[in-house]
Design a protein around this motif. Structure first.
Motif, PDB file in Angstrom:
ATOM      1  N   ASN A 117      56.395  34.151 -10.845  1.00  0.00           N
ATOM      2  CA  ASN A 117      54.931  33.791 -11.300  1.00  0.00           C
ATOM      3  C   ASN A 117      54.351  33.281 -10.332  1.00  0.00           C
ATOM      4  N   TYR A 118      52.843  33.447 -10.139  1.00  0.00           N
ATOM      5  CA  TYR A 118      52.151  32.980  -9.014  1.00  0.00           C
ATOM      6  C   TYR A 118      51.004  32.115  -9.985  1.00  0.00           C
ATOM      7  N   ASN A 119      50.733  31.079  -9.482  1.00  0.00           N
ATOM      8  CA  ASN A 119      49.774  30.370 -10.046  1.00  0.00           C
ATOM      9  C   ASN A 119      48.480  30.221  -8.821  1.00  0.00           C
ATOM     10  N   PHE A 120      47.264  30.371  -9.397  1.00  0.00           N
ATOM     11  CA  PHE A 120      46.051  30.170  -8.450  1.00  0.00           C
ATOM     12  C   PHE A 120      45.237  28.941  -9.136  1.00  0.00           C
ATOM     13  N   LYS A 121      44.581  28.124  -8.367  1.00  0.00           N
ATOM     14  CA  LYS A 121      43.764  27.089  -8.860  1.00  0.00           C
ATOM     15  C   LYS A 121      42.534  26.937  -7.796  1.00  0.00           C
ATOM     16  N   THR A 122      41.279  26.904  -8.439  1.00  0.00           N
ATOM     17  CA  THR A 122      40.218  26.383  -7.710  1.00  0.00           C
ATOM     18  C   THR A 122      39.443  25.190  -7.872  1.00  0.00           C
ATOM     19  N   GLY A 139      43.456  30.435 -14.127  1.00  0.00           N
ATOM     20  CA  GLY A 139      44.438  29.347 -13.692  1.00  0.00           C
ATOM     21  C   GLY A 139      45.771  29.667 -14.297  1.00  0.00           C
ATOM     22  N   THR A 140      45.968  30.635 -15.256  1.00  0.00           N
ATOM     23  CA  THR A 140      47.138  30.943 -16.006  1.00  0.00           C
ATOM     24  C   THR A 140      48.056  31.686 -15.010  1.00  0.00           C
ATOM     25  N   PRO A 141      49.342  31.425 -14.997  1.00  0.00           N
ATOM     26  CA  PRO A 141      50.359  31.987 -14.247  1.00  0.00           C
ATOM     27  C   PRO A 141      50.189  33.301 -14.350  1.00  0.00           C
ATOM     28  N   ILE A 142      50.436  34.355 -13.331  1.00  0.00           N
ATOM     29  CA  ILE A 142      50.404  35.919 -13.293  1.00  0.00           C
ATOM     30  C   ILE A 142      51.714  36.247 -12.710  1.00  0.00           C
ATOM     31  N   TYR A 143      52.467  37.140 -13.263  1.00  0.00           N
ATOM     32  CA  TYR A 143      53.494  37.753 -12.616  1.00  0.00           C
ATOM     33  C   TYR A 143      53.310  38.973 -11.843  1.00  0.00           C
ATOM     34  N   LEU A 144      53.659  38.628 -10.552  1.00  0.00           N
ATOM     35  CA  LEU A 144      53.647  39.884  -9.583  1.00  0.00           C
ATOM     36  C   LEU A 144      54.822  40.461  -9.072  1.00  0.00           C
ATOM     37  N   SER A 145      54.724  41.581  -8.468  1.00  0.00           N
ATOM     38  CA  SER A 145      56.229  42.105  -8.011  1.00  0.00           C
ATOM     39  C   SER A 145      56.167  42.249  -6.496  1.00  0.00           C
ATOM     40  N   ALA A 146      57.339  42.081  -5.834  1.00  0.00           N
ATOM     41  CA  ALA A 146      57.235  42.370  -4.452  1.00  0.00           C
ATOM     42  C   ALA A 146      57.019  43.719  -4.089  1.00  0.00           C
ATOM     43  N   GLY A 147      56.212  43.907  -3.139  1.00  0.00           N
ATOM     44  CA  GLY A 147      55.799  45.165  -2.855  1.00  0.00           C
ATOM     45  C   GLY A 147      54.361  45.541  -3.142  1.00  0.00           C
ATOM     46  N   GLN A 148      53.984  44.997  -4.168  1.00  0.00           N
ATOM     47  CA  GLN A 148      52.498  44.906  -4.883  1.00  0.00           C
ATOM     48  C   GLN A 148      51.537  44.692  -3.695  1.00  0.00           C
ATOM     49  N   ILE A 149      50.372  45.191  -3.723  1.00  0.00           N
ATOM     50  CA  ILE A 149      49.356  44.745  -2.975  1.00  0.00           C
ATOM     51  C   ILE A 149      48.147  44.327  -3.811  1.00  0.00           C
ATOM     52  N   VAL A 150      47.937  42.994  -3.575  1.00  0.00           N
ATOM     53  CA  VAL A 150      46.850  42.378  -4.572  1.00  0.00           C
ATOM     54  C   VAL A 150      45.653  41.995  -4.236  1.00  0.00           C
ATOM     55  N   LYS A 151      44.535  42.349  -4.867  1.00  0.00           N
ATOM     56  CA  LYS A 151      43.202  42.303  -4.536  1.00  0.00           C
ATOM     57  C   LYS A 151      42.727  41.109  -4.995  1.00  0.00           C
ATOM     58  N   ILE A 152      42.071  40.371  -4.154  1.00  0.00           N
ATOM     59  CA  ILE A 152      41.556  38.956  -4.630  1.00  0.00           C
ATOM     60  C   ILE A 152      40.154  38.984  -4.176  1.00  0.00           C
ATOM     61  N   LYS A 153      39.279  38.542  -5.279  1.00  0.00           N
ATOM     62  CA  LYS A 153      37.965  38.628  -5.107  1.00  0.00           C
ATOM     63  C   LYS A 153      37.512  37.150  -5.718  1.00  0.00           C
ATOM     64  N   PHE A 154      36.870  36.359  -4.540  1.00  0.00           N
ATOM     65  CA  PHE A 154      36.386  34.970  -4.886  1.00  0.00           C
ATOM     66  C   PHE A 154      35.161  34.812  -4.488  1.00  0.00           C
ATOM     67  N   GLU A 155      34.466  34.446  -5.806  1.00  0.00           N
ATOM     68  CA  GLU A 155      33.002  34.408  -5.542  1.00  0.00           C
ATOM     69  C   GLU A 155      32.454  32.877  -5.684  1.00  0.00           C
ATOM     70  N   SER A 156      31.659  32.149  -4.924  1.00  0.00           N
ATOM     71  CA  SER A 156      31.117  30.917  -5.153  1.00  0.00           C
ATOM     72  C   SER A 156      29.697  30.874  -4.818  1.00  0.00           C
ATOM     73  N   TRP A 157      29.034  29.947  -5.474  1.00  0.00           N
ATOM     74  CA  TRP A 157      27.378  29.964  -5.487  1.00  0.00           C
ATOM     75  C   TRP A 157      26.910  28.452  -5.905  1.00  0.00           C
ATOM     76  N   ILE A 173      40.366  27.653  -2.914  1.00  0.00           N
ATOM     77  CA  ILE A 173      41.353  28.220  -3.702  1.00  0.00           C
ATOM     78  C   ILE A 173      42.592  27.970  -3.027  1.00  0.00           C
ATOM     79  N   GLU A 174      43.838  27.457  -4.061  1.00  0.00           N
ATOM     80  CA  GLU A 174      45.056  27.447  -3.594  1.00  0.00           C
ATOM     81  C   GLU A 174      46.111  28.108  -4.518  1.00  0.00           C
ATOM     82  N   TRP A 175      47.429  28.063  -4.148  1.00  0.00           N
ATOM     83  CA  TRP A 175      48.248  28.736  -5.005  1.00  0.00           C
ATOM     84  C   TRP A 175      49.439  28.085  -5.173  1.00  0.00           C
TER      85      TRP A 175
END
Length: 362
Positions: A117-122, A139-157, A173-175
């Protein structure tokens, strides 16, 4: 006799025609061999630019909002060797973008090396939106598997929450990754974890062979036992003399405590008269102009001079928590700006990396 003369005339005429055709062909060949202006420009451009691979970093899109139509339009796009965080204090996110009515969209790819499980916080005072694998994450936990390539898109305005944007605009953004548990303390995502492309091979970028406008920066770290400053890193950078950091180290690995930054640049003086320089910030600072200390007193400079500016800033522990923002700014008033008494930032176009104004090889 008449017949002979006629034949000679005919032969001469034929030869003239042959020479004429050959001349036209030679002229055409010569014309094709002469480089055109665009060819010369392309050759010159290719000789002054180089390509390299940017592996770690983000792709950033800067947008500007039309205050009348409320529509956002692209202002600039580029691959950057930076993290997903944004932090600005009296400094535009992108030259000309301003500190109001903007949006920043950063996209990167994470290579997952451990399942769990990974947690991300902004956090920040800008509007924010986080997408993970093209799905919103709040901000909810997300399960990620080893070997995955995860795309992250972070917008701020800009949402106008800070009345005076020069006091500081930021979005972070922190994790928490599986191996960081059982901690509940979030940490910044280091640039070494961020890739510019999903194949992790990096993007080929073109950059000038010479860095003309900018500064030479020396980063130092203070030895807490001896109190001495020790060399940490040095680089020519496409930056101004100002420094501004919020949850972002001035240089990777330098930390937010016990550091010094020494920036040097050269300014060609285009008008004679009195110049004033002023410094603000919560870092210690020291200004040298032409190798002499300047404490804010007026200075007369002549057109044609190339002025050397050396600006040092250092952590003096004035702010208990440096993550709230460390900054030091230098501004000036030039002769043509008078009678104003309001100093302005020195733009990067006025700063040169070398005293001959020709730039430094990269």
């Amino acid at each position: 006799m008449i017949s002979l003369i006629y034949q000679k005339k005919g032969a001469t005429s034929k030869m003239k025609k042959q020479f004429s055709i050959i001349g036209i062909l030679l002229a055409a060949v010569l014309f094709l061999c002469i480089p055109t202006k665009s060819d010369q420009a392309l050759a010159a451009d290719s000789s002054t630019r180089a390509t390299s691979k940017l592996v770690h970093g983000v792709h950033t899109t800067y947008q500007k909002r039309d205050p009348f139509t409320n529509q956002l339009s692209d202002f600039a796009k580029e691959y950057e060797a930076s993290t997903l965080n944004s932090s600005y204090r009296s400094t535009e996110p992108y030259p000309g973008l301003g500190l109001r009515n903007f949006k920043i969209i950063k996209t990167t790819y994470l290579s997952i090396t451990e399942s769990g499980n990974y947690n991300f916080k902004t956090s920040g005072n800008l509007g924010m939106s986080l997408m993970i694998n093209d799905s919103p994450n709040y901000g909810t936990p997300i399960y990620l598997s080893a070997g995955q390539i995860v795309k992250i898109k972070f917008e701020s305005w800009d949402i106008g929450q800070v009345i005076n944007p020069t006091l500081g605009l930021y979005s972070h953004i922190e994790w928490i990754s599986p191996s960081m548990r059982p901690t509940t303390s979030f940490a910044a995502i280091p640039i070494e974890k961020l890739y510019t492309t999903p194949d992790l091979q990096g993007i080929t970028i073109e950059k000038p062979n010479k860095l003309v406008n900018g500064v030479h920066s020396i980063y130092q770290k203070r030895n807490v036992q001896s109190g001495q400053w020790e060399h940490f890193a040095a680089a020519y950078e496409a930056k101004t003399l100002d420094s501004s950091y919020r949850l972002v180290e001035p240089y990777p690995g330098l930390g937010l405590r016990n550091y010094k930054i020494i920036k040097t640049a050269y300014i060609p003086i285009t008008e004679s008269g009195t110049y004033n320089f002023s410094m603000t910030g919560n870092l210690g600072n020291s200004l040298m102009i032409n190798d002499s200390p300047n404490y804010g007193l007026p200075l007369y400079l002549s057109a044609g001079q190339v002025m050397k500016v050396k600006y040092e800033v250092w952590d003096i522990g004035q702010i208990n928590d440096p993550t709230f923002g460390l900054y030091s700014h230098i501004k000036w008033i030039t002769p043509s700006m008078r009678p104003t008494t309001t100093p302005t930032f020195i733009p990067i176009e006025k700063l040169f990396t070398t005293p001959d104004l020709q730039g430094v090889e990269q």
